[in-house]
Design a protein around this motif. Structure first.
Motif, short mmCIF file in Angstrom:
data_model
loop_
_atom_site.label_atom_id
_atom_site.label_comp_id
_atom_site.label_asym_id
_atom_site.label_seq_id
_atom_site.Cartn_x
_atom_site.Cartn_y
_atom_site.Cartn_z
N VAL A 1 -3.36 6.88 -5.87
CA VAL A 1 -3.17 7.01 -3.98
C VAL A 1 -2.29 8.73 -4.75
O VAL A 1 -2.16 9.22 -3.84
CB VAL A 1 -3.03 6.60 -3.29
N THR A 2 -0.70 8.21 -5.96
CA THR A 2 -0.12 9.13 -5.80
C THR A 2 -0.15 10.07 -6.89
O THR A 2 0.40 11.04 -7.21
CB THR A 2 1.14 8.31 -5.99
N THR A 3 -1.37 10.07 -7.93
CA THR A 3 -1.96 10.91 -8.85
C THR A 3 -1.81 12.13 -8.26
O THR A 3 -3.25 12.35 -7.17
CB THR A 3 -2.67 10.25 -9.79
N PRO A 4 -1.46 13.82 -8.40
CA PRO A 4 -1.95 14.03 -7.51
C PRO A 4 -3.39 15.00 -7.80
O PRO A 4 -3.29 14.60 -8.76
CB PRO A 4 -0.65 15.80 -7.82
N GLY A 5 -4.04 15.61 -6.85
CA GLY A 5 -4.91 15.78 -7.16
C GLY A 5 -5.79 16.76 -7.51
O GLY A 5 -4.76 17.88 -7.53
N LEU B 1 -0.53 -1.58 -10.17
CA LEU B 1 -0.42 -0.32 -10.36
C LEU B 1 -1.52 1.23 -10.38
O LEU B 1 -1.32 1.64 -10.27
CB LEU B 1 0.16 -0.72 -12.29
N ALA B 2 -2.82 -0.29 -10.51
CA ALA B 2 -3.52 0.96 -10.18
C ALA B 2 -3.78 1.57 -8.85
O ALA B 2 -4.06 2.78 -9.17
CB ALA B 2 -5.33 0.52 -10.99
N SER B 3 -3.87 0.78 -8.36
CA SER B 3 -3.53 1.69 -6.61
C SER B 3 -2.58 2.55 -6.58
O SER B 3 -2.52 3.45 -5.65
CB SER B 3 -3.38 0.21 -5.53
N SER C 1 0.98 -1.47 0.10
CA SER C 1 -0.32 -0.27 0.18
C SER C 1 1.34 1.39 -0.05
O SER C 1 1.37 1.18 0.79
CB SER C 1 -0.66 0.25 1.43
N ALA C 2 0.91 1.91 -0.45
CA ALA C 2 0.79 3.76 -0.97
C ALA C 2 0.84 4.24 0.49
O ALA C 2 1.79 5.01 0.96
CB ALA C 2 0.47 4.18 -2.56
N LEU C 3 -0.71 4.13 0.64
CA LEU C 3 -0.42 4.53 2.26
C LEU C 3 0.45 4.46 2.81
O LEU C 3 0.27 5.00 3.93
CB LEU C 3 -2.51 4.11 2.31
N ASP C 4 0.55 2.98 3.40
CA ASP C 4 1.38 2.40 4.03
C ASP C 4 2.88 3.30 4.09
O ASP C 4 3.69 4.06 5.48
CB ASP C 4 2.08 1.15 4.41
N PHE D 1 -10.54 9.30 -6.61
CA PHE D 1 -9.12 8.12 -6.54
C PHE D 1 -9.55 7.12 -5.10
O PHE D 1 -8.76 6.32 -5.27
CB PHE D 1 -8.31 9.24 -6.60
N LEU D 2 -10.41 7.77 -4.34
CA LEU D 2 -10.36 6.68 -3.09
C LEU D 2 -10.82 5.73 -3.12
O LEU D 2 -10.99 5.29 -2.75
CB LEU D 2 -10.82 7.78 -1.87
N ARG D 3 -12.64 6.41 -3.92
CA ARG D 3 -13.81 4.72 -4.59
C ARG D 3 -12.30 3.91 -5.17
O ARG D 3 -12.52 2.71 -4.46
CB ARG D 3 -14.56 5.48 -5.17
N ILE D 4 -11.73 4.39 -5.81
CA ILE D 4 -11.23 3.17 -6.82
C ILE D 4 -9.94 2.94 -6.28
O ILE D 4 -9.92 1.37 -5.80
CB ILE D 4 -10.38 4.41 -8.13
#
Length: 385
Positions: free
Chosen positions: A381-385, A375-377, A208-211, A291-294
């Motif tokens: 998470v990392t694509t700028p909003g 990759l999609a995840s 997870s990118a969030l980790d 993006f959060l839903r995805i």
């Protein structure tokens, strides 16, 4: 083109993207890879690993065996194979000895270190021990005596271990302790005990990118070191995950080069660690709901694929595709990029579901689907909003 061919084309595109996002001229050191055959069916092949290293500018990898079918007694046969891998690729593969505390760990460690092992690997979940086990005392004492690093599993499947690990390290301090998988099993307590402590490092081998974003807000960048966890972690996913989260946390090119190369090289070369500065990551994340839903749906899909669920019976890929198609999301280019990955994921999963009579094809399709979902995840998470 068949789904596997389309998946390979996409992976090549993201390989080019991952290489392009490295700071110019950056070499990479990977501190966490496996070679061999695991009892869970996963396998790591030396020639494949070396090909990956050469394709991505990875100049050295620390490697050790998996939880091998012939691990008894003492991982001796598997450790011999690891040493042979290191001898076959000197300078590119750095062998670590893996230990089982039930089976003469000190004798096996001394034997392998004398034969050229560069460090020690410990896996408390697989070998069923905890850092307060008194049998670890002589292992850490030997690592301090011989000045070799220790890498310990810090991922799923354990109770909180940070406090007992800190007490152990206070008594016996090897030149470097690498806590694998970003220490996510006990991250807050890991940071409380070790953030700012020279010689303790956290590797980036997580899903997870969030980790990783959480790690960067808790731990100085000088204590983070790149790792793929090959063959579980694959390219280009692993590098893209590490680089994009580091950028999102505010690391500059110098700090990113250190995470990707310099810190790992200093560990392997037995050089003193750089003095830690301060954590860089933000404590809050503001991100488009689309993006959060995805990401939510892809987390569900990843768990199903990891558990080898035969089909997407919950329809989570369809839900993620639906989120990508929201016309009002304001991020059309980014969601189209994610959608392309998920269309092939859906087709691979369907291919796997219809391949009961071809186990090899089924596993290739499921593993390909897992890599594309990951990759999609990362992008979500990392694509700028």
């Amino acid at each position: 083109m068949d789904p596997i061919g389309r998946a390979n084309d996409l992976l090549e595109q993201y390989a080019a993207l991952a290489r392009a996002e490295l700071p110019p001229g950056t070499d990479v050191v990977d501190v966490h890879t496996h070679l061999g055959e695991d009892i869970d069916g996963m396998s790591g092949d030396r020639e494949e690993l070396l090909a990956i290293q050469r394709a991505y500018g990875i100049v050295r990898s620390v490697t050790f065996c998996l939880d091998e079918p012939d691990r008894h007694p003492a991982f001796s046969a598997a450790n011999d194979r690891t040493l042979a891998h290191g001898a076959a690729a000197p300078g590119e593969l750095v062998p670590f000895v893996r230990l089982d505390l039930d089976e003469a760990p000190i004798a096996e460690a001394r034997r392998c270190l004398d034969l050229g092992a560069g460090g020690i690997k410990l896996h408390p979940r697989a070998q069923r021990f905890l850092p307060d086990d008194p049998r670890l005392e002589p292992v850490f004492s030997l690592a301090a005596e011989r000045r070799v690093p220790v890498l310990i599993h810090g991922g799923r499947g354990l109770p909180p271990i940070a406090d007992s690990l800190a007490r152990l390290l206070d008594r016996h301090c090897p030149p470097a302790l690498i806590i694998a998988h970003a220490g996510i099993v006990d991250l807050a307590a890991m940071a409380r005990n070790f953030a700012g402590r020279p010689g303790v490092f956290f590797d980036t081998s997580v899903w997870s990118a969030l980790d990783l974003l959480d790690l960067y807000r808790l731990v100085p960048p000088e204590q983070v070191v790149y790792a793929s966890d090959y063959p579980y972690g694959r390219q280009p996913n692993s590098l893209l995950l590490a680089v994009r989260t580091a950028r999102a946390a505010g690391l500059d090119d110098r700090q990113l080069r250190a995470m990707l190369h310099d810190t790992g090289a200093r560990i392997v070369d037995d050089l003193d660690p750089v003095t830690p500065t301060a954590p860089r990551g933000a404590t809050e994340l503001s991100h488009p709901v689309t993006f959060l839903r995805i990401h939510q749906y892809l987390t569900m899909a990843s768990a199903m694929l990891w558990m080898r669920h035969p089909s997407d019976s919950f329809g989570v890929i369809g839900l993620a595709l639906n989120a990508c198609d929201e016309r009002s999301n304001g991020h059309r280019d980014a969601t189209d990029q994610i959608r392309e990955l998920l269309v092939v994921t859906r087709d691979l999963w369907e291919l796997a579901a219809g391949s009961d009579d071809d186990e090899l094809l089924r596993r290739r399709a499921q593993r390909g689907a897992f890599r594309l979902v990951h990759l999609a995840s990362v992008l979500a998470v990392t694509t700028p909003g």
